[in-house]
Design an enzyme around this catalytic site. Structure first.
Site, PDB file in Angstrom:
ATOM      1  N   CYS A   1      -2.903 -10.254  13.408  1.00  0.00           N
ATOM      2  CA  CYS A   1      -2.348  -9.590  12.217  1.00  0.00           C
ATOM      3  C   CYS A   1      -3.380  -9.430  11.111  1.00  0.00           C
ATOM      4  O   CYS A   1      -3.061  -8.926  10.029  1.00  0.00           O
ATOM      5  CB  CYS A   1      -1.131 -10.356  11.691  1.00  0.00           C
ATOM      6  SG  CYS A   1       0.408  -9.947  12.559  1.00  0.00           S
ATOM      7  N   PHE A   2      -4.623  -9.890  11.335  1.00  0.00           N
ATOM      8  CA  PHE A   2      -5.754  -9.615  10.441  1.00  0.00           C
ATOM      9  C   PHE A   2      -5.528 -10.130   9.022  1.00  0.00           C
ATOM     10  O   PHE A   2      -5.941  -9.497   8.045  1.00  0.00           O
ATOM     11  CB  PHE A   2      -6.049  -8.102  10.419  1.00  0.00           C
ATOM     12  CG  PHE A   2      -5.878  -7.453  11.756  1.00  0.00           C
ATOM     13  CD1 PHE A   2      -6.801  -7.663  12.761  1.00  0.00           C
ATOM     14  CD2 PHE A   2      -4.763  -6.682  12.036  1.00  0.00           C
ATOM     15  CE1 PHE A   2      -6.628  -7.102  14.016  1.00  0.00           C
ATOM     16  CE2 PHE A   2      -4.576  -6.116  13.279  1.00  0.00           C
ATOM     17  CZ  PHE A   2      -5.513  -6.325  14.275  1.00  0.00           C
ATOM     18  N   CYS A   3      -4.861 -11.275   8.921  1.00  0.00           N
ATOM     19  CA  CYS A   3      -4.564 -11.879   7.611  1.00  0.00           C
ATOM     20  C   CYS A   3      -3.809 -10.910   6.710  1.00  0.00           C
ATOM     21  O   CYS A   3      -3.960 -10.939   5.485  1.00  0.00           O
ATOM     22  CB  CYS A   3      -5.850 -12.355   6.930  1.00  0.00           C
ATOM     23  SG  CYS A   3      -6.761 -13.584   7.874  1.00  0.00           S
ATOM     24  N   ASN A   4      -3.024 -10.034   7.301  1.00  0.00           N
ATOM     25  CA  ASN A   4      -2.236  -9.057   6.546  1.00  0.00           C
ATOM     26  C   ASN A   4      -0.835  -9.019   7.147  1.00  0.00           C
ATOM     27  O   ASN A   4      -0.451  -8.063   7.826  1.00  0.00           O
ATOM     28  CB  ASN A   4      -2.891  -7.676   6.603  1.00  0.00           C
ATOM     29  CG  ASN A   4      -2.288  -6.701   5.604  1.00  0.00           C
ATOM     30  OD1 ASN A   4      -1.154  -6.875   5.155  1.00  0.00           O
ATOM     31  ND2 ASN A   4      -3.041  -5.675   5.258  1.00  0.00           N
ATOM     32  N   THR A   5      -0.088 -10.079   6.894  1.00  0.00           N
ATOM     33  CA  THR A   5       1.235 -10.211   7.503  1.00  0.00           C
ATOM     34  C   THR A   5       2.174  -9.088   7.088  1.00  0.00           C
ATOM     35  O   THR A   5       2.972  -8.602   7.897  1.00  0.00           O
ATOM     36  CB  THR A   5       1.850 -11.568   7.122  1.00  0.00           C
ATOM     37  OG1 THR A   5       0.973 -12.614   7.537  1.00  0.00           O
ATOM     38  CG2 THR A   5       3.194 -11.760   7.793  1.00  0.00           C
TER      39      THR A   5
END
Length: 725
Positions: A265-269
């Protein structure tokens, strides 16, 4: 940020991008008010998830009160997260006068790691207050009195401690090189967008022969304008039926083609939830099921937990884009996909009333046409329950019912027989004393409290203490350790080198060098085996390295693994393995895979060589391929094991364990044969009440499995049935 504002009794409000766009469209300016209460609006210039660029015009409109994110009176300031944006796009702060701008130099240059900056408008600096101070930020302070005076410069006031001055010096060289190579950020913007547009166009048109799309792209734009779309493509790969192929599988296949992708999730929940349709409750349930940020649990209950992202930078080329597309085409649309059926999924047991498509000879067990129809998992005896159903093999949360019945089941467990009435038994036992080096095969071996005695007790590390594996150094497979229990030594051999011996008894001298190392992000306590041993390995590998051993003095701090079905407090100690104490594979599964690989390579392949590539501790032989994946627990002699999950294979299976040569076709063939998955073999944890060297694991020992979600044990044939068969 929400946590900080909550502690200060400051309200924080979530604003969706669509809400801002709607407000801007309606053009409803805020009413004039004299309130000067400060408010801060934070937003990203570019989404690091999808590459969507949000209007920089919002900065001026919000500060001028032409656009009001929330109907609250006061004075608005703007914090712009430009970390992803400025890596490939120009940002003119004289036009877009944000009060605070966060940037990342690492995203621009790829170096220095972790170095960034917060740009602060000088007019806003007096509003900032610190609730603490660190070294170098004070003009004066007292130790015995509550007195502190900050430095006047905003930078000096907020840069606590020693700054990374060597990395900061490198920034000028980075900017100079960027200008010299590219001619400026506008050129980078056009170049990277052209690559993304080309890749998106081709990727979005790829179809299977049945017309189904190969990928699902998560995007808010059609990649037609570089002002609203950055050079990022986020997607998930689909199979012919439209089911998502987990991101961890895509990542492993990409590594074979020297392609690095980001997954999860690329630290972008927030963006991940929006695009993948993941609810707040889903996030909580996934956590309860064992999924955490950064792991490889990519599918839960048939739904993705994340996605795959590719991005282009100023050093990316058209050939890079083509290589990525070739990778997708080669792995998803190759002729082999149509030639080889996916590994069958067992759907039900076979009863007396059903005619078995399987013949009794072993050759027919691996016929692709037969396997594509049905897999026999049980005898056709009258004790079978014709209504029993088996679920598709997927990663699942722990089963509490299993724990209640486990003890009773093992008391009456008997071998599961195949249609030929052949019991299951252990055919090979291997241990790997030195992690990633050659196997040491035995016919019987003591069991320790961390697995097979001395299995992966040693490993090689580089000068920085990082574990060296066959991924970085394939020649490790040419190093052959063997253990002599009587003489209590480990002898290590390699071609062109004199053998060297290491005592099995631990070095308990006080002067031994204790060091901390990492195995799959888990810290382990080890000690160095000495310069003489280090010189031997360094000479053979042609690089500086050290042999270290896990220290028994620190077993309390050793890597611990929670076992499904057990209470959270129950943990088992591991050696220097990645996942579990034991790895088991099935010869029938090997033979099935062998057919697929031979058809792709069009050259002979020895079964023994293929077994060696999978580096298992225990090898068994059933009549059905992948039958082991339907087991919840097994018993071998006095030893009880719980299955803790399938083994997700990586590129190490592409390495010939006899020569050290790589061939990516092996992982590709496994992916094709398993329906785009790379599972092969199962992990085991020893559940015996006592684990010590008094327990012996032997070749020929019968294997007693228990099926998943079932306490019914299949009865062995009677003596009369054996005689008549």
């Amino acid at each position: 940020m929400r946590g900080i504002t909550a502690m200060m009794n400051v309200l924080s409000v979530l604003v969706q991008p669509k809400d801002m766009l709607l407000l801007e469209k309606n053009k409803e300016p805020a009413k004039e008010q004299n309130c000067t209460t400060p408010h801060l609006f934070c937003y990203p210039a570019q989404s690091n998830f999808s590459g969507t660029k949000y209007p920089l015009s919002w900065i001026r409109k919000i500060k001028a009160r032409e656009l009001c994110p929330v109907r609250i009176p006061g004075k608005w300031f703007v914090l712009l997260d430009a970390a992803a944006f400025v890596s490939t796009s120009p940002l003119d702060l004289t036009v877009h006068t944000a009060d605070f701008v966060a940037i990342s130099f690492y995203k621009i240059f790829g170096f220095p790691t972790g170095l960034g900056a917060l740009l602060v408008n000088n007019e806003i600096a007096p509003f900032l207050r610190k609730i603490y101070f660190g070294g170098g930020t004070a003009a004066a302070y007292l130790a015995g009195e509550d007195f502190y005076s900050p430095r006047q410069s905003i930078a000096e006031r907020f840069e606590d401690g020693t700054v990374s001055f060597l990395d900061i010096i490198a920034l000028k060289h980075g900017f100079d090189a960027l200008e010299r190579l590219t001619g400026g950020m506008e050129n980078i913007k056009q170049h990277t967008f052209a690559l993304a547009h080309y890749t998106y166009t081709v990727l979005s048109t790829l179809k299977y022969t049945n017309g189904a799309p190969v990928v699902h792209i998560y995007s808010d734009t059609d990649f037609s304008n570089p002002d609203v779309q950055g050079p990022i493509i986020n997607f998930n790969v689909l199979d012919e039926n439209g089911d998502i192929i987990g991101y961890s599988q895509v990542d492993k296949m990409a590594s074979l083609y020297n392609i690095h992708v980001r997954t999860g999730c690329f630290c972008n929940t927030g963006a991940c939830q929006q695009h993948l349709g993941i609810s707040n409750e889903d996030i909580k349930r996934n956590l309860q099921a064992g999924h955490m940020c950064g792991d490889d649990i990519d599918i839960i209950d048939g739904r993705p937990t994340g996605s795959v992202r590719i991005s282009f930078g100023y050093m990316s080329t058209f050939e890079d884009a083509q290589n990525f597309l070739k990778f997708i085409i080669a792995t998803q649309l190759s002729k082999a996909d149509m030639k080889f059926p996916s590994q069958p999924t067992p759907t039900k047991t076979v009863t007396e009333s059903e005619e078995s498509p399987m013949q009794n000879d072993q050759t027919s067990c691996h016929n692709a046409d037969v396997l594509s129809m049905k897999t026999i998992i049980a005898d056709t005896g009258p004790w079978n329950n014709s209504s029993a159903m088996l679920k598709t093999t997927r990663w699942q949360p722990p089963e509490t019912e299993l724990e209640r019945t486990r003890a009773a089941v093992f008391e009456r467990a008997v071998p599961v027989h195949s249609s030929s009435n052949k019991p299951i038994s252990v055919t090979n036992i291997c241990l790997y004393p030195i992690k990633s080096c050659s196997a040491f095969e035995v016919t019987q071996w003591p069991v320790g409290n961390q697995g097979l005695l001395y299995d992966r007790n040693w490993m090689l590390v580089n000068q920085n203490g990082v574990c060296i594996t066959q991924k970085q150094e394939p020649r490790l497979c040419l190093i052959h350790p063997s253990i002599d229990l009587k003489q209590k030594i480990m002898v290590i051999k390699a071609e062109g080198m004199d053998p060297i011996a290491i005592p099995l008894e631990e070095n308990l001298e006080k002067e031994r060098q204790i060091c901390q190392s990492k195995v799959c992000a888990h810290r382990v306590q080890t000690y160095d085996c000495g310069e003489r041993i280090a010189d031997w390995f360094s000479e053979f590998l042609g690089r500086q390295c050290h042999l270290i051993r896990q220290s028994s003095d620190f077993k309390g701090n050793a890597t611990q693994k929670h076992v499904k079905g057990q209470a959270p407090s129950a943990t088992l100690s591991l050696s220097l393995v990645n996942e579990a104490q034991y790895l088991l594979i099935n010869t029938a599964s090997i033979l099935y895979l062998k057919e697929q690989i031979i058809a792709r390579l069009e050259e002979p392949l020895e079964t023994e060589q293929l077994i060696q590539r999978f580096r298992a501790n225990i090898v068994i032989n059933t009549m059905e391929p992948f039958e082991e994946e339907e087991w919840a627990e097994i018993s071998i002699g006095a030893l009880h094991f719980q299955v803790v999950g399938p083994c997700n294979r990586c590129q190490i299976i592409c390495i010939d364990q006899k020569s050290g040569e790589r061939n990516k076709e092996f992982l590709q063939s496994l992916s094709n044969a398993r329906g785009r998955k790379t599972h092969f073999g199962i992990y085991l944890m020893n559940q015996s009440s006592c684990s010590s060297s008094s327990y012996i694991l032997s070749v020929g020992s019968p294997v007693f499995p228990m099926l998943k979600e079932s306490t019914k044990i299949q009865c062995p044939p009677s003596n009369e049935e054996k005689a008549s068969g």
